[in-house]
Design a protein around this motif. Structure first.
Motif, PDB file in Angstrom:
ATOM      1  N   ASP A 244      58.152  54.066  48.514  1.00  0.00           N
ATOM      2  CA  ASP A 244      58.708  53.306  47.393  1.00  0.00           C
ATOM      3  C   ASP A 244      57.787  53.336  46.156  1.00  0.00           C
ATOM      4  O   ASP A 244      57.329  52.293  45.664  1.00  0.00           O
ATOM      5  CB  ASP A 244      58.954  51.847  47.832  1.00  0.00           C
ATOM      6  CG  ASP A 244      59.859  51.104  46.869  1.00  0.00           C
ATOM      7  OD1 ASP A 244      60.323  51.727  45.886  1.00  0.00           O
ATOM      8  OD2 ASP A 244      60.072  49.910  47.083  1.00  0.00           O
TER       9      ASP A 244
ATOM     10  N   ARG B  55      58.128  50.943  43.086  1.00  0.00           N
ATOM     11  CA  ARG B  55      57.638  49.570  43.223  1.00  0.00           C
ATOM     12  C   ARG B  55      56.112  49.564  43.310  1.00  0.00           C
ATOM     13  O   ARG B  55      55.436  48.770  42.680  1.00  0.00           O
ATOM     14  CB  ARG B  55      58.250  48.935  44.478  1.00  0.00           C
ATOM     15  CG  ARG B  55      57.994  47.440  44.614  1.00  0.00           C
ATOM     16  CD  ARG B  55      58.846  46.864  45.722  1.00  0.00           C
ATOM     17  NE  ARG B  55      58.483  47.397  47.032  1.00  0.00           N
ATOM     18  CZ  ARG B  55      57.500  46.911  47.785  1.00  0.00           C
ATOM     19  NH1 ARG B  55      56.801  45.890  47.382  1.00  0.00           N
ATOM     20  NH2 ARG B  55      57.226  47.455  48.956  1.00  0.00           N
ATOM     21  N   ARG B  56      55.567  50.522  44.089  1.00  0.00           N
ATOM     22  CA  ARG B  56      54.126  50.529  44.352  1.00  0.00           C
ATOM     23  C   ARG B  56      53.299  50.850  43.116  1.00  0.00           C
ATOM     24  O   ARG B  56      52.121  50.501  43.059  1.00  0.00           O
ATOM     25  CB  ARG B  56      53.800  51.534  45.470  1.00  0.00           C
ATOM     26  CG  ARG B  56      54.250  51.083  46.835  1.00  0.00           C
ATOM     27  CD  ARG B  56      53.914  49.640  47.063  1.00  0.00           C
ATOM     28  NE  ARG B  56      53.310  49.417  48.353  1.00  0.00           N
ATOM     29  CZ  ARG B  56      52.635  48.325  48.662  1.00  0.00           C
ATOM     30  NH1 ARG B  56      52.470  47.372  47.771  1.00  0.00           N
ATOM     31  NH2 ARG B  56      52.109  48.166  49.841  1.00  0.00           N
TER      32      ARG B  56
ATOM     33  N   SER C  21      51.584  47.889  41.874  1.00  0.00           N
ATOM     34  CA  SER C  21      50.743  47.096  42.785  1.00  0.00           C
ATOM     35  C   SER C  21      49.287  47.116  42.325  1.00  0.00           C
ATOM     36  O   SER C  21      48.829  48.079  41.694  1.00  0.00           O
ATOM     37  CB  SER C  21      50.795  47.671  44.202  1.00  0.00           C
ATOM     38  OG  SER C  21      52.093  47.608  44.717  1.00  0.00           O
TER      39      SER C  21
END
Ligand code: SF4
Length: 324
Positions: A143, A146-147, A150
């Motif tokens: 993903d 999304r990552r 992070s």
């Protein structure tokens, strides 16, 4: 012409007016699309050799006392710091053992990858963002959309190491130096990261120097192996040659300390003793206090490097193995 050609590299640590030798007479060559493993215990000079190649010794107590490092025919030691910086990151890159010490904890990983890209490539912010996403996908981060937002602490150790690899690959380096890239990871994640490096190499045809204390890791990954002990290469050969005719007692000791997968053993054969510190003078062969094969000459005469067979060199008075 080899991609990387190191001849007689000498490094020393400044102690007052003295220079204590930490790497002595190291000569290595890495061809294009080839993996070289440098193996040995901590304190044998593997990482310092890598830092010298990368030009990262500036600001440390370690000095280059002699030798040459040519990369694609250019003498790296003759480049200005600015020229050296341009080579670093763009043409050669390095990943370290513990990604948390290299990743900035207060920036999102996507920003850090984008910065690595923009340092060496002229791209718009949008293009760099897309390249960062592509790299996260390439290193198999799940993903990536999304990552990319992070922070490092929100990722596992294996994912952080993958992010480091993505940053290292940002500019398609011709040489990747991986310094104990799996030591801080558990065994299954170690396998995944090594497999990732292998598959990236097959895809990009970059050359790799893999530094490890684990001869098992090196045997599975590398075309050639150099075994270092106390600042010197003590055995060097193509991997298949080394494993069919291991000659230096230190290399045999490293092999004996690898756990076997096909049978249970209660104890592994650890090499007795430890690597001597810089301040400890060891006459003769530096390995003799720990060597099962040491004899008279070993305690007084430092052995030179000799060929066991073409492309297989060993630094030992009494090499073991079938050709001795
Ligand atoms: Fe052992 Fe002697 Fe060879 Fe050194 S020279 S590795 S002490 S046998």
């Amino acid at each position: 012409m080899a991609l990387l050609d190191i001849r007689n590299l000498e490094l020393g640590i400044a102690r007052g007016s003295e220079l204590l030798p930490v790497v002595q007479g190291v000569s290595l060559a890495v061809e294009e699309d080839e993996t070289l493993g440098i193996v040995g215990e901590s304190g044998c000079g593997k990482s310092l050799t890598a830092l010298a190649i990368m030009g990262l010794l500036e600001g440390t107590a370690v000095r280059i006392a002699g030798g040459t490092i040519h990369f694609q025919g250019r003498d790296l030691l003759a480049l200005s710091p600015e020229e050296r910086r341009r080579v670093m990151g763009a043409e050669m890159a390095m990943i370290f053992q513990e990604p948390m010490t290299s990743l900035n904890p207060v920036y999102r990983v996507g920003d850090q990858i984008r910065e690595a890209i923009l340092q060496h490539r002229s791209m718009s912010g949008r293009q760099a963002h897309q390249r960062a996403l592509d790299l996260l996908e390439l290193v198999r981060i799940p993903d990536p959309m999304r990552r990319i937002d992070s922070f490092p602490h929100q990722m596992s150790g294996g994912q952080r190491q993958r992010v480091m690899i993505a940053m290292a690959l940002a500019c398609d380096p011709k040489l990747l130096i991986a310094d104990e890239p799996t030591t801080a990871l558990d065994v299954t994640v170690q396998r995944d990261v090594l497999e990732l490096i292998r598959s990236l190499q097959a895809r990009t045809r970059m050359s790799v120097i893999l530094i490890s204390h684990d001869l098992g890791v090196v045997s599975e990954t590398c075309d050639n192996v150099a075994v270092m002990y106390r600042g010197r290469i003590v055995e060097q050969a193509p991997t298949s040659t080394l494993f069919s005719n291991m000659s230096h007692p230190y290399t045999l000791g490293l092999l004996g300390s690898i756990p076997a997968l096909d049978h249970d053993v209660e104890w592994l054969d650890a090499i007795p003793g430890r690597v001597p510190t810089l301040d400890e003078a060891v006459p003769g062969c530096a390995f003799h206090p720990r060597c099962f094969a040491a004899q008279g000459a070993c305690r007084t005469v430092d052995p030179g490097a000799a060929a066991v067979s073409p492309a297989h060199f060993v630094r030992c008075h009494f090499p073991q193995g079938s050709s001795s």
